[in-house]
Design a protein around this motif. Structure first.
Motif, PDB file in Angstrom:
ATOM      1  N   PHE A 155       3.028  17.513 -23.309  1.00 48.53           N
ATOM      2  CA  PHE A 155       2.601  17.276 -21.927  1.00 48.53           C
ATOM      3  C   PHE A 155       3.626  17.920 -20.996  1.00 48.53           C
ATOM      4  O   PHE A 155       4.802  18.005 -21.312  1.00 48.53           O
ATOM      5  N   ASN A 156       3.166  18.360 -19.844  1.00 39.36           N
ATOM      6  CA  ASN A 156       4.104  18.857 -18.831  1.00 39.36           C
ATOM      7  C   ASN A 156       3.614  18.444 -17.448  1.00 39.36           C
ATOM      8  O   ASN A 156       2.741  17.584 -17.318  1.00 39.36           O
ATOM      9  N   ARG A 157       4.145  19.059 -16.442  1.00 36.78           N
ATOM     10  CA  ARG A 157       3.852  18.667 -15.066  1.00 36.78           C
ATOM     11  C   ARG A 157       2.361  18.775 -14.742  1.00 36.78           C
ATOM     12  O   ARG A 157       1.847  18.034 -13.904  1.00 36.78           O
ATOM     13  N   PHE A 158       1.654  19.694 -15.390  1.00 40.93           N
ATOM     14  CA  PHE A 158       0.219  19.859 -15.159  1.00 40.93           C
ATOM     15  C   PHE A 158      -0.520  18.545 -15.391  1.00 40.93           C
ATOM     16  O   PHE A 158      -1.295  18.088 -14.551  1.00 40.93           O
ATOM     17  N   THR A 159      -0.282  17.920 -16.549  1.00 42.75           N
ATOM     18  CA  THR A 159      -0.963  16.668 -16.882  1.00 42.75           C
ATOM     19  C   THR A 159      -0.371  15.484 -16.117  1.00 42.75           C
ATOM     20  O   THR A 159      -1.102  14.605 -15.651  1.00 42.75           O
ATOM     21  N   ASP A 160       0.958  15.456 -15.996  1.00 42.56           N
ATOM     22  CA  ASP A 160       1.614  14.333 -15.321  1.00 42.56           C
ATOM     23  C   ASP A 160       1.123  14.189 -13.887  1.00 42.56           C
ATOM     24  O   ASP A 160       0.864  13.078 -13.403  1.00 42.56           O
ATOM     25  N   GLU A 161       1.013  15.323 -13.179  1.00 38.94           N
ATOM     26  CA  GLU A 161       0.606  15.281 -11.771  1.00 38.94           C
ATOM     27  C   GLU A 161      -0.824  14.786 -11.613  1.00 38.94           C
ATOM     28  O   GLU A 161      -1.120  14.017 -10.686  1.00 38.94           O
ATOM     29  N   ILE A 162      -1.713  15.218 -12.490  1.00 34.41           N
ATOM     30  CA  ILE A 162      -3.112  14.774 -12.411  1.00 34.41           C
ATOM     31  C   ILE A 162      -3.189  13.270 -12.630  1.00 34.41           C
ATOM     32  O   ILE A 162      -3.855  12.545 -11.876  1.00 34.41           O
ATOM     33  N   PHE A 163      -2.507  12.781 -13.664  1.00 34.34           N
ATOM     34  CA  PHE A 163      -2.534  11.353 -13.981  1.00 34.34           C
ATOM     35  C   PHE A 163      -1.935  10.530 -12.850  1.00 34.34           C
ATOM     36  O   PHE A 163      -2.522   9.527 -12.413  1.00 34.34           O
ATOM     37  N   ALA A 164      -0.776  10.950 -12.344  1.00 28.84           N
ATOM     38  CA  ALA A 164      -0.122  10.206 -11.268  1.00 28.84           C
ATOM     39  C   ALA A 164      -0.969  10.211 -10.004  1.00 28.84           C
ATOM     40  O   ALA A 164      -1.090   9.187  -9.316  1.00 28.84           O
ATOM     41  N   ALA A 165      -1.563  11.355  -9.679  1.00 31.52           N
ATOM     42  CA  ALA A 165      -2.415  11.433  -8.489  1.00 31.52           C
ATOM     43  C   ALA A 165      -3.640  10.545  -8.636  1.00 31.52           C
ATOM     44  O   ALA A 165      -4.061   9.880  -7.682  1.00 31.52           O
ATOM     45  N   LEU A 166      -4.208  10.505  -9.833  1.00 28.15           N
ATOM     46  CA  LEU A 166      -5.388   9.673 -10.073  1.00 28.15           C
ATOM     47  C   LEU A 166      -5.086   8.205  -9.799  1.00 28.15           C
ATOM     48  O   LEU A 166      -5.825   7.528  -9.073  1.00 28.15           O
ATOM     49  N   ILE A 167      -3.996   7.708 -10.364  1.00 30.21           N
ATOM     50  CA  ILE A 167      -3.641   6.299 -10.189  1.00 30.21           C
ATOM     51  C   ILE A 167      -3.308   6.012  -8.720  1.00 30.21           C
ATOM     52  O   ILE A 167      -3.694   4.965  -8.173  1.00 30.21           O
ATOM     53  N   SER A 168      -2.614   6.936  -8.060  1.00 35.30           N
ATOM     54  CA  SER A 168      -2.257   6.742  -6.652  1.00 35.30           C
ATOM     55  C   SER A 168      -3.499   6.688  -5.780  1.00 35.30           C
ATOM     56  O   SER A 168      -3.625   5.822  -4.898  1.00 35.30           O
ATOM     57  N   VAL A 169      -4.434   7.598  -6.024  1.00 38.01           N
ATOM     58  CA  VAL A 169      -5.660   7.648  -5.214  1.00 38.01           C
ATOM     59  C   VAL A 169      -6.511   6.414  -5.466  1.00 38.01           C
ATOM     60  O   VAL A 169      -7.183   5.908  -4.555  1.00 38.01           O
ATOM     61  N   ILE A 170      -6.502   5.890  -6.707  1.00 38.01           N
ATOM     62  CA  ILE A 170      -7.237   4.649  -6.988  1.00 38.01           C
ATOM     63  C   ILE A 170      -6.727   3.526  -6.081  1.00 38.01           C
ATOM     64  O   ILE A 170      -7.514   2.763  -5.498  1.00 38.01           O
ATOM     65  N   PHE A 171      -5.407   3.411  -5.934  1.00 32.51           N
ATOM     66  CA  PHE A 171      -4.829   2.390  -5.060  1.00 32.51           C
ATOM     67  C   PHE A 171      -5.293   2.593  -3.619  1.00 32.51           C
ATOM     68  O   PHE A 171      -5.679   1.639  -2.934  1.00 32.51           O
ATOM     69  N   ILE A 172      -5.259   3.827  -3.137  1.00 32.08           N
ATOM     70  CA  ILE A 172      -5.628   4.114  -1.751  1.00 32.08           C
ATOM     71  C   ILE A 172      -7.112   3.842  -1.513  1.00 32.08           C
ATOM     72  O   ILE A 172      -7.497   3.193  -0.532  1.00 32.08           O
ATOM     73  N   VAL A 173      -7.953   4.334  -2.418  1.00 33.52           N
ATOM     74  CA  VAL A 173      -9.407   4.179  -2.259  1.00 33.52           C
ATOM     75  C   VAL A 173      -9.821   2.717  -2.348  1.00 33.52           C
ATOM     76  O   VAL A 173     -10.634   2.232  -1.555  1.00 33.52           O
ATOM     77  N   GLU A 174      -9.260   1.984  -3.325  1.00 34.18           N
ATOM     78  CA  GLU A 174      -9.631   0.576  -3.464  1.00 34.18           C
ATOM     79  C   GLU A 174      -9.201  -0.229  -2.252  1.00 34.18           C
ATOM     80  O   GLU A 174      -9.925  -1.134  -1.805  1.00 34.18           O
ATOM     81  N   ALA A 175      -8.028   0.072  -1.693  1.00 31.16           N
ATOM     82  CA  ALA A 175      -7.592  -0.605  -0.473  1.00 31.16           C
ATOM     83  C   ALA A 175      -8.556  -0.288   0.667  1.00 31.16           C
ATOM     84  O   ALA A 175      -8.926  -1.182   1.441  1.00 31.16           O
ATOM     85  N   GLY A 176      -8.965   0.967   0.773  1.00 29.83           N
ATOM     86  CA  GLY A 176      -9.915   1.355   1.809  1.00 29.83           C
ATOM     87  C   GLY A 176     -11.259   0.665   1.650  1.00 29.83           C
ATOM     88  O   GLY A 176     -11.868   0.213   2.624  1.00 29.83           O
ATOM     89  N   LYS A 177     -11.741   0.555   0.409  1.00 27.40           N
ATOM     90  CA  LYS A 177     -13.008  -0.127   0.148  1.00 27.40           C
ATOM     91  C   LYS A 177     -12.942  -1.592   0.559  1.00 27.40           C
ATOM     92  O   LYS A 177     -13.869  -2.132   1.182  1.00 27.40           O
ATOM     93  N   ASP A 178     -11.847  -2.247   0.193  1.00 28.74           N
ATOM     94  CA  ASP A 178     -11.696  -3.664   0.517  1.00 28.74           C
ATOM     95  C   ASP A 178     -11.631  -3.884   2.025  1.00 28.74           C
ATOM     96  O   ASP A 178     -12.161  -4.875   2.546  1.00 28.74           O
ATOM     97  N   MET A 179     -10.984  -2.959   2.740  1.00 35.57           N
ATOM     98  CA  MET A 179     -10.928  -3.063   4.191  1.00 35.57           C
ATOM     99  C   MET A 179     -12.323  -2.892   4.797  1.00 35.57           C
ATOM    100  O   MET A 179     -12.707  -3.597   5.726  1.00 35.57           O
ATOM    101  N   THR A 180     -13.101  -1.961   4.242  1.00 34.89           N
ATOM    102  CA  THR A 180     -14.458  -1.728   4.738  1.00 34.89           C
ATOM    103  C   THR A 180     -15.351  -2.941   4.501  1.00 34.89           C
ATOM    104  O   THR A 180     -16.166  -3.311   5.360  1.00 34.89           O
ATOM    105  N   LYS A 181     -15.182  -3.578   3.341  1.00 35.83           N
ATOM    106  CA  LYS A 181     -16.004  -4.750   3.007  1.00 35.83           C
ATOM    107  C   LYS A 181     -15.780  -5.891   3.986  1.00 35.83           C
ATOM    108  O   LYS A 181     -16.670  -6.736   4.179  1.00 35.83           O
ATOM    109  N   SER A 182     -14.599  -5.934   4.615  1.00 37.61           N
ATOM    110  CA  SER A 182     -14.300  -7.040   5.530  1.00 37.61           C
ATOM    111  C   SER A 182     -15.200  -7.018   6.759  1.00 37.61           C
ATOM    112  O   SER A 182     -15.329  -8.028   7.458  1.00 37.61           O
TER     113      SER A 182
END
Length: 520
Positions: A155-182
């Motif tokens: 593994f190198n930065r190519f895979t690490d960056e995709i995985f890290a970005a995926l998890i980070s965006v999940i946090f951002i999107v889920e927070a946004g969804k929960d705010m919208t549901k309110s």
């Protein structure tokens, strides 16, 4: 002081059973006492408060989701217990104590799919789940004693960056969804007023935490005051926004749904009757256990690679094999009680390291100010205290329920955006909407043709989208296989682009990229 350790240190095949674990212990043992001494610092106190709330919110959120997906067979209490106990054990014995363990979205979704399969087969979910966890724990232990973590060399930065970005965006999107549901009217818990206050509290938490974190570069106040505000920024944001919420008692805000007593969510006994399923099911559980093991193995090791990245300038060394063994033991033993499987949590671990970091602002050739990490206070105290507090919170959950979920949404936003900082994949995506004359002064922009940068980033984006779609589909159980598939895709990059350009784009830091460019 010793030189900064390489992120690949400790990933060599030793050729002997327990060889990697033994080397990890030898590498980290000389630093064990200093791990506690270095934890006696104000920065560690600020980090502890921040990550306590973050890890607690994570446990409550994923515990609630587990309850929803498993008919409350596994819920919040189970997640809190395993997060506390597992986190304490990891902080005390891990090779890389900066890693924070916790529940993750893919694992919770996997658990929900297993529950559905058990319902269709009309067999006990808890007993099946226990066996899947037992087999997974055994597989992880086998991987640990045979140095299987050395596979991360592929593994190198190519895979690490995709995985890290995926998890980070999940946090951002889920927070946004929960705010919208309110904003959705739902009796007393929704409506325009609730929605607006939710956005105010979440946005306020995010902005206060982010701006206080950056206050060290401000010319105002003395350095000591700026450092204090930066270290305690997230905790200050949580307190201020919670106090603001209390000024509006008539507005019904969502709060954490916590149980009243320290007992399993369904009211069952803690210990699971693991023989409450047919014999064939015990051995058939090996199949889903293999998939779960791949997911746990990759989650743990990719996150540990990110924590050990050269940009953090860690000094005390890694412990991949030892850490995997500890996670395997936690999964194995916890499964007898049908506790959720926990593993290295990417966003929490990266925020833990960055919160413990000392930074400095340097000027680039274009005169831009760039914040760089100069050192990280490596210790075991923050991780230990975080999980001790989570364990203690079980006894004062009524107080925890006073923190509005809106404040925790803001904390998730802060963590998501903070962990994206320094992710070159995210930075290169922004180049698509940036004036080329204003591109940042980075090593890859200096050395790699613009068209190659954009095409390389496009392929990463395509992989990111596939992972995102797959995790939410009916084939989500195959998510770990897609993460593993990033490796052969990564290897194809050198055939699609000039090898030297790929090496520069995947270099761990500017020094490595400069050495690559030097020998073109």
């Amino acid at each position: 002081m010793s030189e900064t350790k390489s992120e690949n240190e400790g990933l060599q095949w030793t050729g002997r059973l327990f060889g990697g674990i033994s080397d990890d212990i030898k590498r980290r043992a000389p630093h064990y006492l200093s791990d506690f001494k270095d934890g006696l610092h104000a920065k560690v106190a600020g980090t502890t408060l921040f990550l306590f709330f973050a890890a607690l919110a994570n446990a409550i959120a994923f515990g609630a989701l587990s309850g929803l997906l498993t008919g409350n067979e596994i819920g919040i209490i189970e997640m809190l217990v395993v997060t506390a106990v597992g986190g304490i054990l990891f902080a005390l014995f891990a090779g890389q104590p900066l890693t924070i363990l916790g529940g993750t979205g893919p694992i919770v979704i996997f658990t929900g799919m297993l529950y559905t399969v058990c319902a269709q087969l009309e067999i006990s979910f808890l007993a099946t789940y226990a066996w899947v966890g037992i087999w997974s724990g055994v597989i992880l232990l086998i991987c640990a004693v045979t140095d299987a973590s050395a596979l991360m060399n592929y593994f190198n930065r190519f895979t690490d960056e995709i995985f890290a970005a995926l998890i980070s965006v999940i946090f951002i999107v889920e927070a946004g969804k929960d705010m919208t549901k309110s904003f959705t009217s739902n009796g007393e818990s929704g409506g325009l007023t609730t929605g607006l206050l939710t956005v105010l509290l979440a946005g306020g938490t995010f902005l206060i935490a982010r701006n206080l974190k950056r206050i060290t570069v401000s010319p105002f106040l003395r350095l000591g005051a700026r450092t204090f505000l930066s270290d305690f920024g997230p905790a200050i944001a949580i307190v201020l926004m919670t106090m603001l919420a209390l000024q509006f008692p008539d507005v019904k805000l969502s709060t954490p749904s916590v149980p009243d007593a320290l007992e399993p969510t369904s009211g069952r006994s803690w210990l699971v009757d693991i023989f409450n399923i047919p014999t064939w099911a015990i051995f058939a559980a090996i199949i889903p256990a293999l998939l779960a093991s791949i997911l746990l193995f990759l989650d743990q090791n990719i996150t540990t690679r990110l924590v050990n990245s050269k940009e953090f300038k860690l000094k005390k060394g890694s412990g991949y094999h030892l850490d995997l063994a500890i996670v395997g033991i936690i999964v194995l033993v916890g499964s007898f009680f049908a506790l959720p499987w926990i593993v290295a949590a990417t966003v929490h671990s990266l925020n833990h390291v960055k919160s413990l970091a000392d930074t400095n602002v340097v000027a680039t050739e274009k005169g831009e100010n760039k914040e760089v990490i100069t050192a990280v206070r490596e210790n075991r105290v923050s991780g230990l205290l975080i999980h001790l507090l989570i364990g203690a919170s079980v006894f004062f959950l009524a107080l925890v329920s006073n923190i509005p979920m809106a404040v925790l949404f803001g904390l998730f936003l802060y963590m998501g955006f903070t962990s994206l900082g320094g992710n070159q994949f995210a930075e290169r995506l922004m180049l698509w909407v940036t004036d080329p004359t204003l591109y940042p002064d980075t090593h890859y922009i200096k050395s790699v043709p613009r068209s190659t940068i954009h095409k390389f980033t496009l392929i990463q984006l395509a992989c990111f989208v596939v992972l995102w779609v797959l995790k939410a589909s009916k084939l989500g159980i195959l998510f770990p296989l897609m993460i593993a598939a990033l490796v052969p895709i990564q290897m194809l990059m050198s055939k699609l682009f000039d090898r030297k350009h790929v090496e520069i784009l995947t270099a761990e830091d500017e020094e490595e990229a400069a050495n690559t460019h030097q020998f073109d």
